[in-house]
Design a protein around this motif. Sequence first.
Motif, mmCIF file in Angstrom:
data_model
loop_
_atom_site.group_PDB
_atom_site.id
_atom_site.type_symbol
_atom_site.label_atom_id
_atom_site.label_comp_id
_atom_site.label_asym_id
_atom_site.label_seq_id
_atom_site.Cartn_x
_atom_site.Cartn_y
_atom_site.Cartn_z
ATOM 1 N N VAL A 132 0.835 -1.200 0.000
ATOM 2 C CA VAL A 132 0.000 0.000 0.000
ATOM 3 C C VAL A 132 0.873 1.255 0.000
ATOM 4 N N VAL A 133 0.545 2.164 -0.914
ATOM 5 C CA VAL A 133 1.241 3.451 -0.957
ATOM 6 C C VAL A 133 0.514 4.417 -0.039
ATOM 7 N N GLY A 134 1.218 4.842 1.004
ATOM 8 C CA GLY A 134 0.659 5.822 1.934
ATOM 9 C C GLY A 134 1.564 7.029 2.010
ATOM 10 N N ARG A 135 1.275 7.891 2.979
ATOM 11 C CA ARG A 135 2.121 9.070 3.166
ATOM 12 C C ARG A 135 2.388 9.242 4.658
ATOM 13 N N THR A 136 3.593 9.650 4.963
ATOM 14 C CA THR A 136 3.967 9.928 6.342
ATOM 15 C C THR A 136 4.427 11.377 6.443
ATOM 16 N N GLU A 137 4.386 11.886 7.656
ATOM 17 C CA GLU A 137 4.790 13.282 7.855
ATOM 18 C C GLU A 137 6.292 13.360 8.052
ATOM 19 N N ASP A 138 6.909 14.232 7.297
ATOM 20 C CA ASP A 138 8.341 14.456 7.445
ATOM 21 C C ASP A 138 8.564 15.256 8.730
ATOM 22 N N ALA A 139 9.352 14.694 9.640
ATOM 23 C CA ALA A 139 9.558 15.334 10.943
ATOM 24 C C ALA A 139 10.223 16.704 10.806
ATOM 25 N N ARG A 140 11.040 16.867 9.771
ATOM 26 C CA ARG A 140 11.772 18.133 9.608
ATOM 27 C C ARG A 140 10.911 19.230 8.987
ATOM 28 N N THR A 141 10.119 18.868 7.970
ATOM 29 C CA THR A 141 9.370 19.894 7.228
ATOM 30 C C THR A 141 7.875 19.900 7.532
ATOM 31 N N GLY A 142 7.371 18.812 8.083
ATOM 32 C CA GLY A 142 5.940 18.710 8.334
ATOM 33 C C GLY A 142 5.148 18.333 7.103
ATOM 34 N N LYS A 143 5.840 18.206 5.941
ATOM 35 C CA LYS A 143 5.152 17.827 4.702
ATOM 36 C C LYS A 143 4.968 16.317 4.626
ATOM 37 N N LEU A 144 3.942 15.911 3.867
ATOM 38 C CA LEU A 144 3.699 14.486 3.693
ATOM 39 C C LEU A 144 4.549 13.947 2.559
ATOM 40 N N LYS A 145 5.106 12.758 2.762
ATOM 41 C CA LYS A 145 5.951 12.121 1.750
ATOM 42 C C LYS A 145 5.479 10.680 1.554
ATOM 43 N N PRO A 146 5.637 10.130 0.337
ATOM 44 C CA PRO A 146 5.138 8.785 0.073
ATOM 45 C C PRO A 146 5.975 7.714 0.763
ATOM 46 N N CYS A 147 5.292 6.668 1.216
ATOM 47 C CA CYS A 147 5.954 5.503 1.793
ATOM 48 C C CYS A 147 5.161 4.264 1.405
ATOM 49 N N LEU A 148 5.823 3.121 1.425
ATOM 50 C CA LEU A 148 5.148 1.876 1.058
ATOM 51 C C LEU A 148 5.127 0.927 2.245
#
Length: 386
Positions: free
Chosen positions: A168-184
């Motif tokens: 499943v392709v999801g998104r997690t929050e980047d701890a440094r920027t607060g932006k969402l990034k893709p993760c599997l």
Amino acid sequence: MSTVLESAEHQALRAAVAALGKRYGRAYLTSVVAEGRHTDELWSDAAKSGYLGVNLPEEYGGGGAGMAELSIVLEELGAAGAPLLMMVVSPAICGTVIARFGTEAQKRQWLPGLADGSVTMAFGITEPDAGSNAHRITTTARRDGDDWLLTGRKVFVSGVDIADATLVVGRTEDARTGKLKPCLFIVPRDAPGFGRSQIDMELHAPEKQFELVLDDVRLPAEALVGDEDAGLLQLFAGLNPERIMTAAFGIGMGRYALGRAVEYAKTRQVWKTPIGAHQAVAHPLAVAHVELELARLMMQKAAALYDAGDDIGAGEAANMAKYAAGEACVKAVDQAVHTLGGNGLTREYGLASLITAARVARIAPVSREMILNYVSHQSLGLPKSY
């Protein structure tokens, strides 16, 4: 089709898979669909011959080859009228991503089963409100201690009912920027909170389509594939093989339809000669053959670049191959049905069902318009409209 450009090994593989496909054929696939079954027998036979995992590393039970070989397998099964759609998903997308980016434990756990066909894995990326825009994916994963909690929805996920797990392709929050990034994430089929419902499709295929609902699905830390910070790279590592294999799917289907039409045109007589003697019948079939050959050449280029480790070059070629194969497939099927006239719409000849199936190669996994966007931006340097 000509095989001059292929090595002796590739020609031998193509002939062997073609022989296997011929033993099953379109009648087998039609009966499987009518009876609501899955292509277990063909899947098992292809696995025993080593065809399903031909692209996966030898140290994990695979064939140690690449997308060039895996695409040959799917194309030839398709040309025999019995393609295996889950080959696009399980060994090509999921197997590739895990082989390239998975931990040693993930490789040991999943790759041997994916290679020998005893394990299948589905792939969930498309969402109801995201469509072609992967940047709008809203399925999110948040940390809860050492675990992950995954929440969201996915649609048009093939084969979830038979898959042991879904990537499943999801998104997690980047701890440094607060932006969402893709993760599997690898989600086991029996994970609590992981629900599925079948989508009612006009498409008649053994592989069913599903909508997934992930309601705080708790996953251990090791469910995350690869590096949390390399999500986009990992995602595209799976999408290039997906496009190459979709091209193989379309080319195989187009070849099957064209073969049936040519056979009919050689024997069907309305006046004194077979209808294939008339240019109005013969020339469109010749054009279909040319376009399928051209699509296959681009598919071979894409596979060669991917197997050589050129992800950027493979991305352009894989998109072009998928576009060309989708167009060639639809045109070949349409012309085949037209060549048979009324017989082209009968169950006996089995071509009418391909009219719907052929559209898949144009629509999925990415529409032809999005591929043209890619080519206009990436290849031609034109400005974006979005």
